[in-house]
Design an enzyme around this catalytic site. Structure first.
Site, mmCIF file in Angstrom:
data_model
loop_
_atom_site.group_PDB
_atom_site.id
_atom_site.type_symbol
_atom_site.label_atom_id
_atom_site.label_comp_id
_atom_site.label_asym_id
_atom_site.label_seq_id
_atom_site.Cartn_x
_atom_site.Cartn_y
_atom_site.Cartn_z
ATOM 1 N N HIS A 75 -12.104 41.173 -1.008
ATOM 2 C CA HIS A 75 -12.674 40.516 0.177
ATOM 3 C C HIS A 75 -13.102 41.587 1.174
ATOM 4 O O HIS A 75 -12.287 42.372 1.629
ATOM 5 C CB HIS A 75 -11.632 39.622 0.871
ATOM 6 C CG HIS A 75 -11.299 38.387 0.101
ATOM 7 N ND1 HIS A 75 -10.613 37.338 0.639
ATOM 8 C CD2 HIS A 75 -11.576 38.031 -1.176
ATOM 9 C CE1 HIS A 75 -10.475 36.384 -0.262
ATOM 10 N NE2 HIS A 75 -11.039 36.784 -1.377
ATOM 11 N N TYR A 204 -8.171 32.336 9.107
ATOM 12 C CA TYR A 204 -6.978 32.165 9.947
ATOM 13 C C TYR A 204 -7.370 31.250 11.105
ATOM 14 O O TYR A 204 -8.240 31.612 11.897
ATOM 15 C CB TYR A 204 -6.518 33.515 10.511
ATOM 16 C CG TYR A 204 -5.839 34.411 9.498
ATOM 17 C CD1 TYR A 204 -6.572 35.232 8.645
ATOM 18 C CD2 TYR A 204 -4.444 34.453 9.412
ATOM 19 C CE1 TYR A 204 -5.939 36.054 7.726
ATOM 20 C CE2 TYR A 204 -3.811 35.279 8.492
ATOM 21 C CZ TYR A 204 -4.557 36.066 7.654
ATOM 22 O OH TYR A 204 -3.915 36.888 6.744
ATOM 23 N N PRO A 296 4.710 36.251 7.622
ATOM 24 C CA PRO A 296 3.620 36.488 6.669
ATOM 25 C C PRO A 296 2.213 36.534 7.287
ATOM 26 O O PRO A 296 1.258 36.860 6.584
ATOM 27 C CB PRO A 296 3.742 35.329 5.677
ATOM 28 C CG PRO A 296 4.515 34.275 6.381
ATOM 29 C CD PRO A 296 5.405 34.966 7.363
ATOM 30 N N LYS A 300 1.789 41.602 5.320
ATOM 31 C CA LYS A 300 2.240 42.997 5.203
ATOM 32 C C LYS A 300 3.459 43.233 4.315
ATOM 33 O O LYS A 300 3.726 44.375 3.941
ATOM 34 C CB LYS A 300 2.583 43.537 6.617
ATOM 35 C CG LYS A 300 1.382 43.714 7.517
ATOM 36 C CD LYS A 300 0.577 44.931 7.108
ATOM 37 C CE LYS A 300 -0.787 44.975 7.717
ATOM 38 N NZ LYS A 300 -1.886 44.884 6.733
ATOM 39 N N TYR A 388 -5.288 45.420 9.358
ATOM 40 C CA TYR A 388 -5.253 44.423 8.277
ATOM 41 C C TYR A 388 -5.461 45.083 6.909
ATOM 42 O O TYR A 388 -4.763 44.752 5.942
ATOM 43 C CB TYR A 388 -6.302 43.338 8.539
ATOM 44 C CG TYR A 388 -6.074 42.110 7.715
ATOM 45 C CD1 TYR A 388 -5.086 41.185 8.059
ATOM 46 C CD2 TYR A 388 -6.816 41.870 6.567
ATOM 47 C CE1 TYR A 388 -4.856 40.057 7.286
ATOM 48 C CE2 TYR A 388 -6.595 40.738 5.792
ATOM 49 C CZ TYR A 388 -5.619 39.839 6.157
ATOM 50 O OH TYR A 388 -5.385 38.724 5.389
#
Ligand code: FAD
Ligand code: PHB
Length: 405
Positions: A75, A204, A296, A300, A388
């Site tokens: 992604h 998200y 979560p 990570k 990220y």
């Protein structure tokens, strides 16, 4: 009783234990892995999905990246959605070429178990009554029962890779560890559904009813979560009620929403931030969830397990090849620098995207402003993107005998 002699005894065959065992194997260091669950249970447990660029590079450099290359979904970006709009964050452009890969933890664990078995080095499943002893001596031991026989593994070092509920951390005497902890007033209800992902990147979502997350496992399987009270029972949620809540929270003004399909797995996970320091006591080294847990939201946990074992493998290699102990001595501090930055990031993602039960209208507006700033400022998006995709590890691949990516 059967006595087994090895260099490194590893408790737990999750990502941390299996990765460490393979890194040691590649450096000619012997290990025994002891796991209390069955092979099927360990493989079938549905957990993480997002791998940082560094974790992907590590798996490939270790020669265990075939499945990842075939089935992993790279992604280049992700979406942050609030007030009915999805905002794109281009990870690759903002980080100079780094991306994340979606590849289920159960696939990684399956690949690593296969790799372990191919080495011929010992891996015990369904070990009973596992305990560790002699942590402050030069020959610590792991004791367990297997197929009705008592076993003792005599080691130079023990790696406690047995997760948050394992026995290694509690075997450290009282008063040695300092624990930093925060529990959150919510958990995640997660499902796997037989539905083609309706978007090729993660979404998200911050919604007035609470957080929701769109993810996936394959071109046929969607993985979705939404925020629920921490003690919520999955029995309170029919499949129909789950889909109603998912669609209410995730549908955007442009009519984007997840595809609906048969739910094949569902469960509720509590959310916690936890760090135990130091990550070493005598000859016991804790790695992964045995030492720290993150909520979560930042994706990570597995990635930290991988960076811990990279640090530990370098230290053990330096000990066995050159008799040096400074990297063993520096293990905890080196890991904790990265762990605390991931803790901070995971706490920030969690606090910004979730609705707190005692949230005031002011708090809500401030969170929306935070998201508005995040998605309109290149500086803020760059900060999100670089964390990220994963902050750099302090340990090079060459120092554990691997080629640089
Ligand atoms: P574990 O995976 O917990 O492995 C520990 C092993 O030790 C287990 O196999 C266990 O059975 C074994 N064990 C326990 N006790 C004993 C004993 N007494 N004797 C012998 N063996 C024992 N992380 C990410 O990076 N990205 C994500 O997208 C992500 N999403 C997540 C989503 C959810 C819903 C959850 C719950 C977690 C998520 N995580 C994510 C976190 C990730 O799954 C964990 O951080 C990761 O599993 C840690 O690996 P580990 O090897 O340290 O511990
Ligand atoms: C997942 O796909 O399971 C997943 C993705 C992103 C997260 C957590 C879990 O932050």
């Amino acid at each position: 009783m059967s006595v087994i002699r090895t260099q490194v005894g590893i408790v737990g065959a999750g990502p941390a234990g299996l990765l460490l065992g393979h890194l040691l194997h590649l450096n000619g260091i012997d290990s025994v892995i002891v796991e209390n669950r069955s092979r099927d249970y360990v493989i079938d447990r549905v957990r993480a999905g997002v791998l940082e660029q560094g974790t992907v590079d590590l798996l490939k450099a270790m020669g265990v990246g075939d499945g990842l290359e075939r089935k992993g979904l790279r992604h280049d970006g992700l979406y942050v959605s609030f007030q009915g709009e999805r905002h794109h964050v281009n990870l690759v452009e903002l980080t100079g070429g780094k991306a994340i890969t979606v590849y289920g933890q159960n696939e990684i664990v399956r690949d690593l178990i296969d790799a372990r078995i191919a080495t011929g080095r010992p891996l015990y499943f369904e070990a009973e009554g596992v305990s560790v002893g002699g942590l402050e001596s030069a020959e610590p031991t792991i004791a367990f029962q297997h197929d009705g026989t008592a076993h003792e593994v005599q080691c130079d070092f023990i790696a406690g890779c047995d997760g948050f509920h394992g026995i290694c951390r509690p075997s450290i005497p009282d008063g040695v560890l300092t624990v930093y902890e925060r529990t959150y007033p919510f958990g995640w209800l997660g499902i796997l559904a037989e539905a083609a992902p309706s978007c090729d990147e993660l979404v998200y979502t911050c919604h007035a009813r609470g957080f929701a997350l769109f993810s996936m496992r394959s071109p046929q399987v969607t993985r979705l979560y939404f925020q629920v009270p921490p003690e919520e029972s999955i029995d309170n949620w029919s499949d129909e009620a789950i889909w109603n809540e998912m669609l209410t929270r995730m549908t955007t003004h442009d009519r984007w929403k997840p595809n609906v399909g048969r739910i094949v797995q569902k469960g509720v996970t509590p959310m916690r931030s936890f760090v135990a320091t130091p990550m070493r006591h005598g000859r016991l080294f804790l790695a992964g969830d045995a030492a720290h847990i993150v909520p979560p939201t930042g994706a990570k946990g597995l990635n930290l397990a991988a960076s811990d074992v990279l640090v530990l493998a370098r230290a053990l290699k330096s000990f066995y090849e050159r008799g040096r102990t400074e990297w063993l001595d520096g293990y905890s501090d080196t890991c904790l620098r990265r762990v605390w930055k991931a803790q901070r990031f995971s706490w920030w993602m969690t606090s910004t995207l979730h609705r707190f039960p005692d949230e005031t209208p002011f708090d809500h507006q401030r969170r929306i402003a935070d998201l508005d700033y995040l998605t309109s400022s290149r500086a803020a998006m760059t900060s999100l993107a670089e964390q990220y995709v994963g902050l750099p590890a302090e340990v090079s691949f060459e120092s554990v005998g691997l080629s640089a990516p």
